[in-house]
Design a protein around this motif. Structure first.
Motif, PDB file in Angstrom:
ATOM      1  N   ALA A 119       0.809  -1.222   0.000  1.00 50.24           N
ATOM      2  CA  ALA A 119       0.000   0.000   0.000  1.00 50.24           C
ATOM      3  C   ALA A 119       0.841   1.271   0.000  1.00 50.24           C
ATOM      4  N   ARG A 120       2.120   1.181  -0.295  1.00 44.95           N
ATOM      5  CA  ARG A 120       2.959   2.386  -0.327  1.00 44.95           C
ATOM      6  C   ARG A 120       2.798   3.141  -1.644  1.00 44.95           C
ATOM      7  N   HIS A 121       2.595   2.421  -2.741  1.00 45.71           N
ATOM      8  CA  HIS A 121       2.499   3.041  -4.061  1.00 45.71           C
ATOM      9  C   HIS A 121       1.103   2.864  -4.638  1.00 45.71           C
ATOM     10  N   VAL A 122       0.558   3.949  -5.185  1.00 45.79           N
ATOM     11  CA  VAL A 122      -0.747   3.913  -5.831  1.00 45.79           C
ATOM     12  C   VAL A 122      -0.587   4.430  -7.253  1.00 45.79           C
ATOM     13  N   ALA A 123      -1.043   3.634  -8.205  1.00 46.54           N
ATOM     14  CA  ALA A 123      -1.040   4.039  -9.616  1.00 46.54           C
ATOM     15  C   ALA A 123      -2.460   4.446  -9.982  1.00 46.54           C
ATOM     16  N   PHE A 124      -2.565   5.484 -10.817  1.00 49.92           N
ATOM     17  CA  PHE A 124      -3.885   5.947 -11.222  1.00 49.92           C
ATOM     18  C   PHE A 124      -3.802   6.669 -12.559  1.00 49.92           C
ATOM     19  N   VAL A 125      -4.928   6.687 -13.268  1.00 51.06           N
ATOM     20  CA  VAL A 125      -5.046   7.389 -14.539  1.00 51.06           C
ATOM     21  C   VAL A 125      -5.668   8.747 -14.259  1.00 51.06           C
ATOM     22  N   HIS A 126      -5.041   9.802 -14.823  1.00 49.63           N
ATOM     23  CA  HIS A 126      -5.544  11.159 -14.587  1.00 49.63           C
ATOM     24  C   HIS A 126      -5.346  12.007 -15.835  1.00 49.63           C
ATOM     25  N   LEU A 138      -3.047  14.911 -22.409  1.00 49.03           N
ATOM     26  CA  LEU A 138      -3.752  13.635 -22.472  1.00 49.03           C
ATOM     27  C   LEU A 138      -3.746  12.929 -21.124  1.00 49.03           C
ATOM     28  N   ARG A 139      -4.582  11.909 -21.018  1.00 45.36           N
ATOM     29  CA  ARG A 139      -4.584  11.076 -19.809  1.00 45.36           C
ATOM     30  C   ARG A 139      -3.239  10.378 -19.695  1.00 45.36           C
ATOM     31  N   ASP A 140      -2.738  10.292 -18.482  1.00 45.12           N
ATOM     32  CA  ASP A 140      -1.483   9.610 -18.202  1.00 45.12           C
ATOM     33  C   ASP A 140      -1.660   8.740 -16.967  1.00 45.12           C
ATOM     34  N   ILE A 141      -0.737   7.800 -16.786  1.00 42.58           N
ATOM     35  CA  ILE A 141      -0.711   6.995 -15.570  1.00 42.58           C
ATOM     36  C   ILE A 141       0.385   7.556 -14.676  1.00 42.58           C
ATOM     37  N   TYR A 142       0.015   7.818 -13.440  1.00 43.31           N
ATOM     38  CA  TYR A 142       0.937   8.337 -12.441  1.00 43.31           C
ATOM     39  C   TYR A 142       1.079   7.318 -11.326  1.00 43.31           C
ATOM     40  N   VAL A 143       2.219   7.327 -10.654  1.00 47.89           N
ATOM     41  CA  VAL A 143       2.436   6.499  -9.474  1.00 47.89           C
ATOM     42  C   VAL A 143       2.842   7.424  -8.346  1.00 47.89           C
ATOM     43  N   LYS A 144       2.084   7.365  -7.252  1.00 43.76           N
ATOM     44  CA  LYS A 144       2.388   8.190  -6.087  1.00 43.76           C
ATOM     45  C   LYS A 144       2.951   7.316  -4.978  1.00 43.76           C
ATOM     46  N   ASP A 145       4.075   7.751  -4.407  1.00 48.55           N
ATOM     47  CA  ASP A 145       4.677   7.108  -3.244  1.00 48.55           C
ATOM     48  C   ASP A 145       4.041   7.771  -2.027  1.00 48.55           C
ATOM     49  N   LEU A 146       3.194   7.056  -1.321  1.00 50.38           N
ATOM     50  CA  LEU A 146       2.476   7.656  -0.200  1.00 50.38           C
ATOM     51  C   LEU A 146       3.372   7.961   0.989  1.00 50.38           C
ATOM     52  N   THR A 148       6.553   9.238   0.705  1.00 46.69           N
ATOM     53  CA  THR A 148       7.320  10.459   0.432  1.00 46.69           C
ATOM     54  C   THR A 148       6.483  11.557  -0.208  1.00 46.69           C
ATOM     55  N   GLY A 149       5.359  11.196  -0.815  1.00 43.08           N
ATOM     56  CA  GLY A 149       4.530  12.157  -1.534  1.00 43.08           C
ATOM     57  C   GLY A 149       4.957  12.358  -2.972  1.00 43.08           C
ATOM     58  N   ALA A 150       6.050  11.732  -3.389  1.00 41.47           N
ATOM     59  CA  ALA A 150       6.558  11.894  -4.756  1.00 41.47           C
ATOM     60  C   ALA A 150       5.594  11.276  -5.773  1.00 41.47           C
ATOM     61  N   VAL A 151       5.462  11.958  -6.917  1.00 44.82           N
ATOM     62  CA  VAL A 151       4.607  11.488  -8.006  1.00 44.82           C
ATOM     63  C   VAL A 151       5.470  11.350  -9.256  1.00 44.82           C
ATOM     64  N   GLN A 152       5.339  10.202  -9.935  1.00 40.97           N
ATOM     65  CA  GLN A 152       6.048   9.965 -11.190  1.00 40.97           C
ATOM     66  C   GLN A 152       5.046   9.597 -12.267  1.00 40.97           C
ATOM     67  N   ARG A 153       5.346  10.003 -13.494  1.00 40.66           N
ATOM     68  CA  ARG A 153       4.499   9.625 -14.618  1.00 40.66           C
ATOM     69  C   ARG A 153       5.038   8.330 -15.202  1.00 40.66           C
ATOM     70  N   ALA A 154       4.171   7.328 -15.309  1.00 42.34           N
ATOM     71  CA  ALA A 154       4.579   6.013 -15.806  1.00 42.34           C
ATOM     72  C   ALA A 154       4.458   5.903 -17.323  1.00 42.34           C
ATOM     73  N   THR A 155       3.651   6.743 -17.928  1.00 41.26           N
ATOM     74  CA  THR A 155       3.387   6.634 -19.362  1.00 41.26           C
ATOM     75  C   THR A 155       4.340   7.514 -20.164  1.00 41.26           C
ATOM     76  N   LEU A 156       5.587   7.118 -20.180  1.00 42.08           N
ATOM     77  CA  LEU A 156       6.614   7.765 -20.998  1.00 42.08           C
ATOM     78  C   LEU A 156       7.316   6.689 -21.816  1.00 42.08           C
ATOM     79  N   GLY A 157       7.764   7.041 -23.008  1.00 40.97           N
ATOM     80  CA  GLY A 157       8.527   6.104 -23.816  1.00 40.97           C
ATOM     81  C   GLY A 157       9.889   5.873 -23.190  1.00 40.97           C
ATOM     82  N   ALA A 158      10.611   4.864 -23.659  1.00 41.72           N
ATOM     83  CA  ALA A 158      11.951   4.555 -23.153  1.00 41.72           C
ATOM     84  C   ALA A 158      12.892   5.745 -23.313  1.00 41.72           C
ATOM     85  N   ASP A 159      12.622   6.579 -24.310  1.00 41.62           N
ATOM     86  CA  ASP A 159      13.447   7.755 -24.550  1.00 41.62           C
ATOM     87  C   ASP A 159      12.915   9.001 -23.833  1.00 41.62           C
ATOM     88  N   GLY A 160      11.883   8.829 -23.000  1.00 41.30           N
ATOM     89  CA  GLY A 160      11.299   9.946 -22.266  1.00 41.30           C
ATOM     90  C   GLY A 160      10.212  10.678 -23.025  1.00 41.30           C
TER      91      GLY A 160
END
Length: 186
Positions: A119-126, A138-146, A148-160
């Motif tokens: 339950a530390r990480h939550v992924a969601f579409v926003h 556009l809609r993206d998938i984010y992952v929040k570390d509960l 630390t509060g950090a948010v990362q976008r998961a929907t990026l290509g290998a090249d960013g």
């Protein structure tokens, strides 16, 4: 309903009396405790004033992820949109997951959700841009570390690179919260 990893708790939407009334076959009742985890706000007294859906228990059954458009969850939610929340079943504390780092809320509804086993990480579409550099609109998938509060976008290509469009579906997050499975109609 969803069974936790230990298989001793079931998460279901509804108040305890509603869940008991829905059980028409008590002789076939599973030897599990039913967790009406999202039936009340953090203090446990008032019922959630809104729609609750997409419940998911942590592997140990102590935390529950859910989506709600309720305004009485006591976590500064004033956007009138569906948000992702995690509730600690031991303390009753509720944390909103679908925000920017630092807890800043956005005005659009969260869509698909998934939670890591602990339950530390939550992924969601926003739809909203929750991180710097998200300029595709556009809609993206984010992952929040509960923790630390950090948010990362998961929907990026290998090249960013950013995705160019299409329908996006969140499938799952790994047990450790480090990998996200999704599919697109791109």
């Amino acid at each position: 309903p969803q069974l936790c990893g230990r298989q001793d708790a079931i998460a279901a939407v509804g108040a305890p009396y509603q869940l008991a009334a829905a059980d028409r076959h008590p002789q076939r009742r599973l030897p599990h405790r039913v967790v009406a985890a999202v039936a009340a706000e953090a203090g446990g007294q008032a019922p959630v004033a809104g729609t609750v859906q997409r419940v998911q228990l942590s592997a140990d059954g102590t935390q529950v992820l859910f989506v709600a458009d309720a305004a009485n969850l006591g976590v500064g939610d004033s956007n009138f949109a569906a948000d992702a929340f995690v509730k600690n079943l031991a303390t009753g504390a509720i944390q909103r997951a679908s925000t920017q780092a630092g807890g800043v809320e956005v005005g659009t509804a969260v869509e698909g959700v998934a939670m890591s086993a602990d339950a530390r990480h939550v992924a969601f579409v926003h739809q909203a841009a929750l991180v710097a550099g998200d300029t595709n609109g556009l809609r993206d998938i984010y992952v929040k570390d509960l923790a630390t509060g950090a948010v990362q976008r998961a929907t990026l290509g290998a090249d960013g690179s950013q995705p160019g469009g299409g329908t996006l579906f969140l499938q799952a997050i790994s047990a450790d919260g480090q990998h996200v499975a999704f599919r697109t109609a791109d």
